[in-house]
Scaffold this motif. Structure first.
Motif, PDB file in Angstrom:
ATOM      1  N   THR A  40       0.662  -1.328   0.154  1.00 18.02           N
ATOM      2  CA  THR A  40      -0.054   0.163   0.082  1.00 18.02           C
ATOM      3  C   THR A  40       0.640   1.421   0.164  1.00 18.02           C
ATOM      4  O   THR A  40       2.134   1.200  -0.071  1.00 18.02           O
ATOM      5  CB  THR A  40      -0.819  -0.013   1.375  1.00 18.02           C
ATOM      6  OG1 THR A  40      -0.045   0.245   2.239  1.00 18.02           O
ATOM      7  CG2 THR A  40      -1.825  -1.354   1.250  1.00 18.02           C
ATOM      8  N   PHE A  75       2.711   1.271   3.440  1.00 17.95           N
ATOM      9  CA  PHE A  75       3.210   0.133   4.033  1.00 17.95           C
ATOM     10  C   PHE A  75       4.683   0.200   4.647  1.00 17.95           C
ATOM     11  O   PHE A  75       5.009  -0.465   5.654  1.00 17.95           O
ATOM     12  CB  PHE A  75       2.944  -0.893   3.150  1.00 17.95           C
ATOM     13  CG  PHE A  75       3.072  -2.201   3.708  1.00 17.95           C
ATOM     14  CD1 PHE A  75       2.153  -2.628   4.586  1.00 17.95           C
ATOM     15  CD2 PHE A  75       4.226  -3.098   3.269  1.00 17.95           C
ATOM     16  CE1 PHE A  75       2.319  -3.936   4.921  1.00 17.95           C
ATOM     17  CE2 PHE A  75       4.041  -4.342   3.555  1.00 17.95           C
ATOM     18  CZ  PHE A  75       3.366  -4.876   4.478  1.00 17.95           C
ATOM     19  N   CYS A  76       5.699   0.897   3.744  1.00 17.03           N
ATOM     20  CA  CYS A  76       6.980   0.821   4.298  1.00 17.03           C
ATOM     21  C   CYS A  76       7.429   2.130   4.850  1.00 17.03           C
ATOM     22  O   CYS A  76       8.722   2.239   5.078  1.00 17.03           O
ATOM     23  CB  CYS A  76       7.817   0.431   3.301  1.00 17.03           C
ATOM     24  SG  CYS A  76       7.470  -1.248   2.565  1.00 17.03           S
TER      25      CYS A  76
END
Length: 180
Positions: free
Chosen positions: A163, A166-167
Motif C-alpha cells: 500500500t 506500508f513501508c
C-alpha cells in the motif's frame, strides 16, 4: 540446529554464527542506511547455510538426499518472503546465508577418500575462504570508501510497498536541533 552444532563443534559453529551475523549486518548497514534493523537473523541464516553444507557433505550417506534439501529450501524461501515485510532485514538474511555457506564449506569437517578427494577438499577450503575474505573486503570498501546513500531499488528487497504507506514507518529521520 542443535544437532548441527553437535556435528560441527561449538568453536566452528561459533565462528560461522558470529561471522555470518557480522557480514549480514554490515551488508544491511550498506544497502539500507538509516533503517533500524537489529537481531540475529544474519547469524541464523548462516546456521541454515551450515545445515545445507552438512547435507551436501553427507549426500552419499542419505537415503533420499533431495528431501532434506527440498525442506530446507522451502523453509529458507519462506523466510526470504517474510523478509519482504517491514522491519525484517533481507540483506542480513542473504549475506548471512552467503557468509555461512562459504565459511561452512571451509570449516566443516568432510570425509575425503583417496588423493583426488583430498585435493578437491583442500581446494574447496582455499576457494571458500578466499571468496569469504573477498566478500567481506568488498563490503568494507562499500561501507567506508564508496558508501551507497541513495539506492532507491535497494529498499525493495527489504520491504515491498503493498500500500502507499506500508513501508514508510521504517525510515529514521536524523535532524539537528538548533542550539540556542
Amino acid at each position: 540446529m542443535r544437532d548441527a552444532e553437535k556435528l560441527t563443534g561449538f568453536v566452528r559453529m561459533g565462528i560461522i554464527y558470529i561471522m555470518s551475523g557480522v557480514g549480514g549486518n554490515l551488508a544491511s548497514a550498506i544497502f539500507t542506511p538509516y533503517v533500524a534493523e537489529v537481531g540475529p537473523s544474519g547469524s541464523q541464516f548462516g546456521v541454515f547455510a551450515c545445515v545445507f553444507v552438512e547435507i551436501i557433505y553427507s549426500w552419499k550417506l542419505l537415503d533420499r538426499p533431495w528431501m532434506p534439501v527440498l525442506r530446507m529450501s522451502l523453509m529458507v524461501l519462506f523466510l526470504f518472503i517474510v523478509g519482504l515485510f517491514p522491519w525484517t532485514d533481507n540483506y542480513a538474511h542473504i549475506f548471512g546465508f552467503a557468509f555461512g555457506f562459504l565459511l561452512s564449506l571451509a570449516l566443516l569437517p568432510g570425509l575425503a577418500f583417496g588423493e583426488s578427494n583430498r585435493r578437491c577438499k583442500v581446494w574447496t577450503i582455499i576457494l571458500a575462504l578466499l571468496a569469504c575474505i573477498g566478500l567481506f573486503a568488498g563490503l568494507i570498501v562499500m561501507f567506508y570508501v564508496h558508501p551507497i546513500y541513495d539506492c532507491v531499488g535497494c529498499s525493495y528487497l527489504n520491504c515491498i510497498p503493498i500500500t502507499e504507506n506500508f513501508c514508510d514507518n521504517q525510515k529514521i529521520v536524523i535532524a539537528k536541533k538548533p542550539t540556542d
